[in-house]
Scaffold this motif. Structure first.
Motif, PDB file in Angstrom:
ATOM      1  N   MET A  27       0.846  -1.189   0.000  1.00 45.94           N
ATOM      2  CA  MET A  27       0.000   0.000   0.000  1.00 45.94           C
ATOM      3  C   MET A  27       0.879   1.234   0.000  1.00 45.94           C
ATOM      4  O   MET A  27       2.079   1.175   0.335  1.00 45.94           O
ATOM      5  N   THR A  28       0.296   2.366  -0.360  1.00 44.03           N
ATOM      6  CA  THR A  28       1.049   3.624  -0.450  1.00 44.03           C
ATOM      7  C   THR A  28       0.470   4.702   0.455  1.00 44.03           C
ATOM      8  O   THR A  28       0.858   5.869   0.367  1.00 44.03           O
ATOM      9  N   ASN A  29      -0.459   4.314   1.335  1.00 44.14           N
ATOM     10  CA  ASN A  29      -1.028   5.251   2.302  1.00 44.14           C
ATOM     11  C   ASN A  29      -1.071   4.609   3.684  1.00 44.14           C
ATOM     12  O   ASN A  29      -1.270   3.399   3.810  1.00 44.14           O
ATOM     13  N   ASP A  30      -0.878   5.422   4.721  1.00 46.27           N
ATOM     14  CA  ASP A  30      -1.001   4.916   6.082  1.00 46.27           C
ATOM     15  C   ASP A  30      -2.438   4.479   6.352  1.00 46.27           C
ATOM     16  O   ASP A  30      -3.394   5.093   5.871  1.00 46.27           O
ATOM     17  N   VAL A  31      -2.588   3.411   7.125  1.00 46.35           N
ATOM     18  CA  VAL A  31      -3.906   2.948   7.564  1.00 46.35           C
ATOM     19  C   VAL A  31      -3.874   2.838   9.080  1.00 46.35           C
ATOM     20  O   VAL A  31      -2.990   2.174   9.637  1.00 46.35           O
ATOM     21  N   VAL A  32      -4.804   3.487   9.759  1.00 53.67           N
ATOM     22  CA  VAL A  32      -4.808   3.525  11.219  1.00 53.67           C
ATOM     23  C   VAL A  32      -6.037   2.808  11.763  1.00 53.67           C
ATOM     24  O   VAL A  32      -7.176   3.150  11.418  1.00 53.67           O
ATOM     25  N   LYS A  33      -5.789   1.791  12.573  1.00 58.34           N
ATOM     26  CA  LYS A  33      -6.833   1.044  13.274  1.00 58.34           C
ATOM     27  C   LYS A  33      -7.939   0.532  12.355  1.00 58.34           C
ATOM     28  O   LYS A  33      -9.128   0.709  12.612  1.00 58.34           O
ATOM     29  N   SER A  34      -7.544  -0.097  11.280  1.00 55.70           N
ATOM     30  CA  SER A  34      -8.538  -0.733  10.410  1.00 55.70           C
ATOM     31  C   SER A  34      -9.050  -1.999  11.100  1.00 55.70           C
ATOM     32  O   SER A  34      -8.305  -2.715  11.763  1.00 55.70           O
ATOM     33  N   LYS A  35     -10.348  -2.270  10.942  1.00 57.47           N
ATOM     34  CA  LYS A  35     -10.960  -3.442  11.568  1.00 57.47           C
ATOM     35  C   LYS A  35     -10.767  -4.650  10.672  1.00 57.47           C
ATOM     36  O   LYS A  35     -11.175  -4.630   9.512  1.00 57.47           O
ATOM     37  N   VAL A  36     -10.153  -5.685  11.219  1.00 56.02           N
ATOM     38  CA  VAL A  36      -9.834  -6.882  10.442  1.00 56.02           C
ATOM     39  C   VAL A  36     -10.386  -8.111  11.139  1.00 56.02           C
ATOM     40  O   VAL A  36     -10.124  -8.333  12.331  1.00 56.02           O
ATOM     41  N   ASN A  37     -11.166  -8.894  10.411  1.00 56.11           N
ATOM     42  CA  ASN A  37     -11.574 -10.212  10.881  1.00 56.11           C
ATOM     43  C   ASN A  37     -10.668 -11.228  10.207  1.00 56.11           C
ATOM     44  O   ASN A  37     -10.789 -11.499   9.017  1.00 56.11           O
ATOM     45  N   LEU A  38      -9.725 -11.758  10.966  1.00 61.18           N
ATOM     46  CA  LEU A  38      -8.735 -12.693  10.435  1.00 61.18           C
ATOM     47  C   LEU A  38      -9.295 -14.109  10.530  1.00 61.18           C
ATOM     48  O   LEU A  38      -9.461 -14.654  11.619  1.00 61.18           O
ATOM     49  N   GLY A  39      -9.598 -14.692   9.376  1.00 62.66           N
ATOM     50  CA  GLY A  39     -10.260 -15.992   9.350  1.00 62.66           C
ATOM     51  C   GLY A  39      -9.330 -17.178   9.457  1.00 62.66           C
ATOM     52  O   GLY A  39      -9.779 -18.309   9.657  1.00 62.66           O
ATOM     53  N   MET A  40      -8.014 -16.953   9.307  1.00 61.51           N
ATOM     54  CA  MET A  40      -7.011 -18.010   9.444  1.00 61.51           C
ATOM     55  C   MET A  40      -5.838 -17.458  10.252  1.00 61.51           C
ATOM     56  O   MET A  40      -5.596 -16.247  10.266  1.00 61.51           O
ATOM     57  N   ASN A  41      -5.110 -18.334  10.929  1.00 63.73           N
ATOM     58  CA  ASN A  41      -3.864 -17.907  11.549  1.00 63.73           C
ATOM     59  C   ASN A  41      -2.919 -17.434  10.446  1.00 63.73           C
ATOM     60  O   ASN A  41      -2.954 -17.948   9.322  1.00 63.73           O
ATOM     61  N   MET A  42      -2.049 -16.479  10.773  1.00 68.11           N
ATOM     62  CA  MET A  42      -1.295 -15.829   9.701  1.00 68.11           C
ATOM     63  C   MET A  42       0.093 -15.384  10.140  1.00 68.11           C
ATOM     64  O   MET A  42       0.263 -14.806  11.211  1.00 68.11           O
ATOM     65  N   PHE A  43       1.084 -15.669   9.300  1.00 62.50           N
ATOM     66  CA  PHE A  43       2.397 -15.048   9.428  1.00 62.50           C
ATOM     67  C   PHE A  43       2.371 -13.717   8.687  1.00 62.50           C
ATOM     68  O   PHE A  43       1.886 -13.641   7.556  1.00 62.50           O
ATOM     69  N   SER A  44       2.877 -12.675   9.306  1.00 62.00           N
ATOM     70  CA  SER A  44       3.028 -11.373   8.655  1.00 62.00           C
ATOM     71  C   SER A  44       4.513 -11.043   8.627  1.00 62.00           C
ATOM     72  O   SER A  44       5.102 -10.691   9.650  1.00 62.00           O
TER      73      SER A  44
END
Length: 279
Positions: A27-44
């Motif tokens: 992405m090219t813009n900051d995102v602050v406190k976006s709501k995410v429903n994570l449906g699988m465990n995830m490596f970031s």
């Protein structure tokens, strides 16, 4: 703010029931406190930028020297650009079924951590760098081989981290498939000294704002807004008394958008201006 269902929004073929999935997020813009429903465990695997995540009872911030393993569930994500005009991380999702298969094959330790921590911080090293490069090449493989290759890469990564972090990582993996326990009060009281809005705390509790407010009154016999305000002002007073800080240094940390509103609320509660507090 709408809720993003991840990884569903990244999967082109919605009929697929994937056990493993890799996605390059940019992405090219900051995102602050976006709501995410994570449906699988995830490596970031953060490559460029900074990331902060809030879960039900805790939060963590990392930069490009670190990666995260995140438990599925509701999160608030803040993703910030760094010196470059882009944010980039490689996301590796895995199902509970794949995790169980790995643990049955490689783990005999079924201890569960006393503290239910929803994230595991991974220190990036030369192996991780090389691994991510090899993971990228899977996209170039014929689709008939891609899933098999990805399964091998998943097992490789898990074995490496198991070797690197030992029992600590093993116990964390078992906690990912344990029954979730997130008592309402535990979540609420872990956010006393955050600057999250009530709507954001309600989301972390898997509740609508109206349901959260009703449940809060049943638990605490007062309104959520008043309770958080009093707790945060008390902490602000303690911070000013103990630390060499000015009101202008801390008002944002306690949920106020400007110094004037903070000063008025402080004086209404304690009878003095925050600037009169001396350490």
């Amino acid at each position: 703010m709408s809720i993003e269902n991840i990884p569903e929004i990244y999967i082109k073929n919605k009929s697929e029931n994937l056990d493993l999935f890799v996605y390059d997020f940019r992405m090219t813009n900051d995102v602050v406190k976006s709501k995410v429903n994570l449906g699988m465990n995830m490596f970031s695997f953060l490559q460029v930028g900074k990331k902060q995540v809030h879960f039900a009872g805790t939060s963590v911030a990392v930069n490009q020297d670190q990666s995260l393993l995140l438990k599925k569930g509701n999160w608030l994500w803040t993703e910030l650009l760094d010196t470059k005009a882009i944010y980039y991380c490689k996301l590796f999702f895995f199902s509970e079924r794949k995790l169980k298969e790995f643990l049955e094959k490689h783990s005999k330790n079924k201890k569960i951590a006393i503290e239910d921590t929803p994230f595991f911080v991974i220190r990036n090293d030369s192996y991780i760098t090389t691994y991510l490069s090899s993971l990228s090449t899977i996209k170039e493989a014929p689709s008939i081989f891609a899933n098999s290759l990805l399964s091998v890469k998943f097992e490789e990564l898990m074995l490496y981290l198991l070797q690197k972090y030992g029992e600590k990582f093993e116990i964390y993996l078992h906690s990912l498939i344990a029954k979730e326990t997130s008592p309402f009060k535990k979540i609420v009281e872990s956010k006393i000294h955050s600057n999250l809005k009530l709507e954001e705390i309600a989301f972390l509790c898997n509740m609508s704002l109206s349901t959260f407010k009703r449940h809060f009154i049943k638990e605490y016999n007062t309104s959520a807004g008043r309770w958080f305000k009093d707790k945060r002002l008390q902490k602000a007073k303690e911070t000013l008394e103990l630390d060499n800080l000015k009101p202008s240094d801390i008002y944002l940390d306690f949920g106020y958008n400007n110094l004037s509103n903070f000063s008025i609320a402080f004086k209404n509660k304690f009878g003095i201006n925050p600037s009169e507090i001396t350490s």
